[in-house]
Write an enzyme that holds these catalytic residues in place. Structure first.
Site, PDB file in Angstrom:
ATOM      1  N   LYS A   1       2.567  -0.700 -21.258  1.00  0.00           N
ATOM      2  CA  LYS A   1       3.191  -0.172 -20.029  1.00  0.00           C
ATOM      3  C   LYS A   1       4.707  -0.324 -20.136  1.00  0.00           C
ATOM      4  O   LYS A   1       5.194  -1.394 -20.523  1.00  0.00           O
ATOM      5  CB  LYS A   1       2.674  -0.918 -18.790  1.00  0.00           C
ATOM      6  CG  LYS A   1       3.365  -0.450 -17.511  1.00  0.00           C
ATOM      7  CD  LYS A   1       2.698  -0.989 -16.274  1.00  0.00           C
ATOM      8  CE  LYS A   1       3.098  -2.382 -15.888  1.00  0.00           C
ATOM      9  NZ  LYS A   1       4.549  -2.552 -15.587  1.00  0.00           N
TER      10      LYS A   1
ATOM     11  N   GLU B   1       4.829   2.336  -8.173  1.00  0.00           N
ATOM     12  CA  GLU B   1       5.001   1.120  -7.356  1.00  0.00           C
ATOM     13  C   GLU B   1       5.933   1.421  -6.186  1.00  0.00           C
ATOM     14  O   GLU B   1       7.051   1.927  -6.374  1.00  0.00           O
ATOM     15  CB  GLU B   1       5.573  -0.017  -8.218  1.00  0.00           C
ATOM     16  CG  GLU B   1       5.809  -1.295  -7.410  1.00  0.00           C
ATOM     17  CD  GLU B   1       6.020  -2.546  -8.251  1.00  0.00           C
ATOM     18  OE1 GLU B   1       5.853  -2.477  -9.489  1.00  0.00           O
ATOM     19  OE2 GLU B   1       6.341  -3.588  -7.659  1.00  0.00           O
TER      20      GLU B   1
HETATM   21  O1  KIV Z   1       4.296  -6.959 -14.123  1.00  0.00           O
HETATM   22  C1  KIV Z   1       3.426  -6.618 -13.319  1.00  0.00           C
HETATM   23  O2  KIV Z   1       2.544  -7.371 -12.927  1.00  0.00           O
HETATM   24  C2  KIV Z   1       3.456  -5.240 -12.842  1.00  0.00           C
HETATM   25  C3  KIV Z   1       2.576  -4.889 -11.681  1.00  0.00           C
HETATM   26  C4  KIV Z   1       3.160  -5.377 -10.422  1.00  0.00           C
HETATM   27  C5  KIV Z   1       2.297  -3.435 -11.613  1.00  0.00           C
HETATM   28  O3  KIV Z   1       4.194  -4.434 -13.348  1.00  0.00           O
END
Ligand code: KIV
Length: 265
Positions: free
Chosen positions: A112, A181
């Site tokens: 991600k 988000e």
């Molecule tokens: O780092 C994280 O936990 C996140 C979530 C809040 C989506 O990016």
């Protein structure tokens, strides 16, 4: 239990059904979440705040995420494992490729990345190397200093249009998933309509394919006032295992999030 793969997540988008995601940083919670039927585990850089006690996610390193990804993967969960790319780790192509190699070799099945349309070239490179990606749009906590705080994003026409354009460009570049988000519900609707990818939301309304929460928020143990999009799933449950199952059920039957957890405008 069937191991969840990217094709299961895509099938949810195609069928209009929901999947669940929670952050996990260790083997014990990874096992519990997997046993509760939670589809995805995110080794998020939120660990900088909830595990390490920092005020932001900026101090988190690739080594930190790699260590916790390995801890989560060692539980052999049936859930799909996603690892976060930490602050500045993808600033150059070289560091981005090395970081993804480290995280995938520790057991991540997807990376991600926070950002916007500037990620398109990197997404293409990752795709060429067999690295699935999720692009995190909206309130991207690594940009907190640029945003001037943790604020809802995409409230005005210009930034909303830019986010829709970024989502379209990132899908065209080959990303596999989007994470939104803290964006208003109508913007989520626009992004869902403009793309065909699975979209995960946190404070992005009920329409997304998946929902994600930070484990410590879900269990009500994060100090301070909870964010608007958080529900304490341990409330009224006898155990962490029951809380995780309640979260999974609520996401899949559409009872979470409610309007009270969303940003209408
Ligand atoms: O780092 C994280 O936990 C996140 C979530 C809040 C989506 O990016």
């Amino acid at each position: 239990m069937t191991a969840i793969s990217l094709s299961h997540l895509r099938a949810h988008r195609d069928a209009g059904s929901k999947f669940s995601m929670v952050t996990a940083y260790d083997a014990c919670f990874a096992k519990a979440a997997s046993a509760a039927g939670i589809d995805c585990l995110l080794v998020g850089d939120s660990l900088g705040m909830v595990l390490q006690g920092h005020e932001s996610t900026l101090p988190v390193t690739v080594q930190d995420i790699a260590y916790h990804t390995q801890c989560v993967a060692s539980a052999k969960p049936s859930s799909f494992i996603i690892a976060d790319m930490p602050f500045m780790a993808a600033a150059t192509l070289d560091t981005a490729m090395q970081a993804a190699r480290t995280l995938m070799q520790q057991g991540a099945q997807m990376i991600k990345l926070e950002g916007s349309s500037h990620l398109t070239e990197l997404i293409r490179r990752y795709r060429d190397q067999g690295v699935p990606t999720c692009c995190h749009l909206g309130l991207t906590p690594q940009f907190v200093n640029q945003f001037g705080g943790y604020k809802v994003q995409g409230r005005d026409q210009r930034t909303a249009d830019q986010m829709v354009e970024a989502a379209i460009a990132l899908e065209a570049a080959g990303t596999d998933m989007l994470l939104l988000e803290c964006v208003p519900n109508p913007l989520t609707t626009r992004i869902m309509e403009a793309t065909t990818l699975p979209v995960v939301g946190i404070g992005a309304g009920p329409e997304t394919t998946g929902q994600v929460l930070v484990m410590h928020d879900l269990l009500g143990i994060t100090p301070g006032k909870p964010a608007r999009f958080v529900r304490n799933f341990l409330d009224g449950q006898g155990s962490i295992q029951a809380a995780l199952s309640a979260y999974d059920r609520a996401v899949k039957d559409g009872s979470f999030p409610e309007q009270a957890h969303c940003f209408a405008e």
